[in-house]
Design a protein around this motif. Structure first.
Motif, PDB file in Angstrom:
ATOM      1  N   THR A 117     -27.389 -23.950 -19.540  1.00  0.00           N
ATOM      2  CA  THR A 117     -26.180 -24.721 -20.122  1.00  0.00           C
ATOM      3  C   THR A 117     -26.119 -26.035 -19.896  1.00  0.00           C
ATOM      4  N   GLN A 118     -26.121 -26.761 -20.860  1.00  0.00           N
ATOM      5  CA  GLN A 118     -26.294 -28.303 -20.940  1.00  0.00           C
ATOM      6  C   GLN A 118     -24.994 -28.906 -20.317  1.00  0.00           C
ATOM      7  N   ASN A 119     -23.820 -28.219 -20.229  1.00  0.00           N
ATOM      8  CA  ASN A 119     -22.880 -28.701 -19.493  1.00  0.00           C
ATOM      9  C   ASN A 119     -21.986 -27.678 -18.741  1.00  0.00           C
ATOM     10  N   PRO A 120     -21.482 -28.039 -17.791  1.00  0.00           N
ATOM     11  CA  PRO A 120     -21.011 -26.839 -16.972  1.00  0.00           C
ATOM     12  C   PRO A 120     -20.048 -25.897 -17.543  1.00  0.00           C
ATOM     13  N   VAL A 121     -19.622 -24.622 -17.395  1.00  0.00           N
ATOM     14  CA  VAL A 121     -18.722 -23.756 -18.086  1.00  0.00           C
ATOM     15  C   VAL A 121     -17.553 -23.282 -16.933  1.00  0.00           C
ATOM     16  N   SER A 122     -16.402 -23.147 -17.348  1.00  0.00           N
ATOM     17  CA  SER A 122     -15.529 -22.697 -16.239  1.00  0.00           C
ATOM     18  C   SER A 122     -14.451 -21.714 -17.002  1.00  0.00           C
ATOM     19  N   GLY A 123     -13.891 -20.887 -16.292  1.00  0.00           N
ATOM     20  CA  GLY A 123     -12.820 -20.011 -16.979  1.00  0.00           C
ATOM     21  C   GLY A 123     -12.361 -18.876 -16.011  1.00  0.00           C
ATOM     22  N   PRO A 124     -11.597 -18.448 -16.319  1.00  0.00           N
ATOM     23  CA  PRO A 124     -11.058 -16.871 -15.769  1.00  0.00           C
ATOM     24  C   PRO A 124     -12.146 -15.899 -15.652  1.00  0.00           C
ATOM     25  N   ARG A 125     -12.941 -15.815 -16.716  1.00  0.00           N
ATOM     26  CA  ARG A 125     -13.989 -14.972 -16.801  1.00  0.00           C
ATOM     27  C   ARG A 125     -15.040 -15.516 -17.724  1.00  0.00           C
ATOM     28  N   LEU A 126     -16.407 -15.446 -17.241  1.00  0.00           N
ATOM     29  CA  LEU A 126     -17.362 -15.935 -17.786  1.00  0.00           C
ATOM     30  C   LEU A 126     -18.379 -14.819 -18.294  1.00  0.00           C
ATOM     31  N   GLU A 127     -18.556 -14.558 -19.546  1.00  0.00           N
ATOM     32  CA  GLU A 127     -19.262 -13.512 -19.879  1.00  0.00           C
ATOM     33  C   GLU A 127     -20.463 -13.972 -21.009  1.00  0.00           C
ATOM     34  N   PHE A 128     -21.597 -14.012 -20.742  1.00  0.00           N
ATOM     35  CA  PHE A 128     -22.636 -14.471 -21.480  1.00  0.00           C
ATOM     36  C   PHE A 128     -23.312 -12.955 -22.282  1.00  0.00           C
ATOM     37  N   LEU A 129     -23.423 -13.265 -23.421  1.00  0.00           N
ATOM     38  CA  LEU A 129     -23.880 -12.061 -24.222  1.00  0.00           C
ATOM     39  C   LEU A 129     -25.282 -12.389 -25.001  1.00  0.00           C
ATOM     40  N   LEU A 130     -26.061 -11.568 -24.884  1.00  0.00           N
ATOM     41  CA  LEU A 130     -27.327 -11.808 -25.619  1.00  0.00           C
ATOM     42  C   LEU A 130     -27.418 -10.616 -26.772  1.00  0.00           C
ATOM     43  N   ARG A 131     -27.172 -11.194 -28.057  1.00  0.00           N
ATOM     44  CA  ARG A 131     -26.995 -10.247 -29.136  1.00  0.00           C
ATOM     45  C   ARG A 131     -28.229 -10.436 -30.152  1.00  0.00           C
ATOM     46  N   ARG A 132     -28.641  -9.225 -30.639  1.00  0.00           N
ATOM     47  CA  ARG A 132     -29.823  -9.283 -31.480  1.00  0.00           C
ATOM     48  C   ARG A 132     -29.168  -9.950 -32.871  1.00  0.00           C
ATOM     49  N   THR A 133     -30.205 -10.556 -33.450  1.00  0.00           N
ATOM     50  CA  THR A 133     -29.805 -10.959 -34.885  1.00  0.00           C
ATOM     51  C   THR A 133     -29.936  -9.811 -35.863  1.00  0.00           C
ATOM     52  N   ALA A 134     -29.488 -10.083 -37.164  1.00  0.00           N
ATOM     53  CA  ALA A 134     -29.597  -8.835 -38.207  1.00  0.00           C
ATOM     54  C   ALA A 134     -31.236  -8.839 -38.514  1.00  0.00           C
ATOM     55  N   LYS A 135     -32.110  -9.848 -38.252  1.00  0.00           N
ATOM     56  CA  LYS A 135     -33.298  -9.768 -38.630  1.00  0.00           C
ATOM     57  C   LYS A 135     -34.166  -9.126 -37.739  1.00  0.00           C
ATOM     58  N   SER A 136     -33.662  -8.923 -36.254  1.00  0.00           N
ATOM     59  CA  SER A 136     -34.676  -8.379 -35.217  1.00  0.00           C
ATOM     60  C   SER A 136     -34.520  -6.788 -35.423  1.00  0.00           C
TER      61      SER A 136
END
Length: 462
Positions: free
Chosen positions: A322-341
């Motif tokens: 992350t280039q900038n810091p992230v904050s919040g009550p819940r932090l959820e990172f998702l890795l999602r496949r593309t339609a091409k994958s």
């Protein structure tokens, strides 16, 4: 806000770094509580540990209760140094590279019922004049590890333990590891480790030096209903990115059993205003057939944080951060496949750090230099380590300071009565320019009162 991709450095630079790391020239490894002048090489890591006696002027050394001295326990936890006297006790370490260099600083604690009281303590941990974190230990065998990545403001590192009237503070291990200056880049002096996971780990044991040249400790974590893939060839045989995650960690990756599912990595901060930096490490460990593609995007709380898709490279480490810091009550990172994958996303490892904004100013450096000169000149025995005036509630014994807004604190009173001082009054006192009171009574000083004391215009009591 976006994600930054960090790729490679030159092979020559990597080779130099590996040689430097393997000889531990950027390491300071201190086993607290072992006898003065003793040292040893750890049987697992081959890291050389030395006694803490040269880095601290207070405390008492102890061995943990024999019932906890098991063969599987790391040697560094067999002894501790505890601090039954004084509110603040500090270690003073001068690492190989000083001001402006970046270090991973790690403290580790295991109570082990060293005092026979059966009551694990709670206390605060400071780095210099600022609160690093609180240390809360639940039982005799619990191991607490605190890590911080810090860019040094001076040539000295002061790690201090502060009593909270909840048991006696102690320390088992203190470690410093020199990092590359272009890694973990943020606008902040310090970021504290929150989690460092080896997400495809095959065993239960943490991974550290020598596999990790910076001696980061990678904790294995496996998700249910996920596959683990293992590379048949070494990762990064010729090049790697500057972060250099442990090769054993990068040799394995994890992916959902259900190829249509996202990889979800989330946590809920205790304080939603806390700021985090995230570093995700990827390497494709399978040689994909020409008709297969692995491609995905990274989302934060279902919102895209990078405008391009990402494909891990075969046997090569890439780091998304992350280039900038992230904050919040819940932090959820998702890795999602593309339609091409044609294949689901994978990930090898992740690190998360919380910003620690060090806002307390250290004591005026001219004052600090003067006090260290006085201490050395007269051999003062007062546990004067760390910053003289800060933290505000824990100045040195027999020192009073003045605190004005955001200015560096200054010393206004020094009591050196009955301190065994001999010789003449040293010129260093003249650099305590805000001094109002100086007590040198009941010593064996010689010579006349020097003229330079007359230039201390605030001095009203001598």
């Amino acid at each position: 806000m976006g994600l930054q991709l960090i790729s490679f450095t030159s092979f020559f630079a990597v080779l130099v770094l590996l040689v430097r790391a393997q000889d531990q020239s950027g390491f300071v490894s201190i086993d607290c509580g072992i006898p003065d002048d003793s040292s040893y090489n750890d049987v697992i890591t081959d890291i050389k540990y030395v006694s803490d006696a040269a880095f601290v002027e207070s405390g008492t050394i102890h061995t943990i209760d024999p019932q906890f001295q098991t063969s599987s326990l790391e040697k560094q936890f067999q002894n501790v140094r505890s601090f039954p006297e004084g509110k603040r006790n500090c270690y003073d370490v001068q690492p190989p590279r000083g001001k402006g260099f970046k270090y991973l600083i790690r403290t580790r604690f295991m109570y082990g019922n060293y005092d026979g009281l059966g009551k694990a303590p709670e206390f605060d941990l400071y780095l210099g004049v600022n609160l690093w974190d609180s240390v809360k230990i639940d039982n005799a065998t619990m191991i607490v590890t605190k890590e911080i990545i810090h860019t040094l403001r001076s040539d000295h590192v002061h790690v201090c333990l502060v009593d909270k009237d909840k048991g006696t503070a102690f320390l088992s291990v203190l470690e410093l590891r020199l990092l590359k200056s272009d890694t973990y880049e943020t606008p902040y002096d310090s970021i504290m480790l929150y989690r460092r996971w080896d997400l495809g780990g095959l065993g239960d044991a943490p991974v550290r030096y020598k596999d990790d040249v910076y001696d980061r400790i990678w904790i294995p974590l496996r998700f249910p209903q996920y596959k683990i893939f293992n590379a048949t060839l070494p990762i990064d045989p010729n090049n790697n990115n500057g972060f250099q995650p442990a090769r054993f960690v990068m040799n394995t990756a994890t992916s959902p059993d259900n190829s249509s599912k996202d990889i979800a990595l989330y946590w809920e901060p205790l304080d939603p205003t806390w700021k985090y930096y995230v570093y995700m490490h990827f390497s494709e460990v399978l040689e994909l057939p020409s008709n297969e593609t692995r491609e995905f995007t990274v989302l934060l709380n279902e919102k895209s944080i990078n405008m391009t898709v990402f494909s891990p490279r075969y046997l090569y480490t890439d780091t998304l951060s992350t280039q900038n810091p992230v904050s919040g009550p819940r932090l959820e990172f998702l890795l999602r496949r593309t339609a091409k994958s044609t294949l689901p996303p994978i990930i090898n490892a992740i690190e998360t750090y919380r910003v620690n904004e060090f806002l307390q100013s250290p004591t005026d450096q001219q004052n600090v230099h003067a006090m260290m000169t006085i201490k050395s000149k007269y051999g003062v025995k007062k546990n004067w380590l760390g910053d003289p005036c800060a933290p505000v509630n824990y100045p040195w014994k027999d020192i009073n300071c003045i605190y004005v807004n955001n200015e560096p604190p200054r010393i206004i009173s020094v009591n050196l009565s009955s301190s065994g001082l001999t010789g003449q009054i040293d010129l260093a006192f003249s650099n305590l320019t805000s001094l109002e009171k100086l007590d040198l009574s009941n010593n064996s000083l010689t010579g006349k009162v020097p003229d330079f004391l007359g230039n201390l215009h605030n001095l009203t009591e001598l």
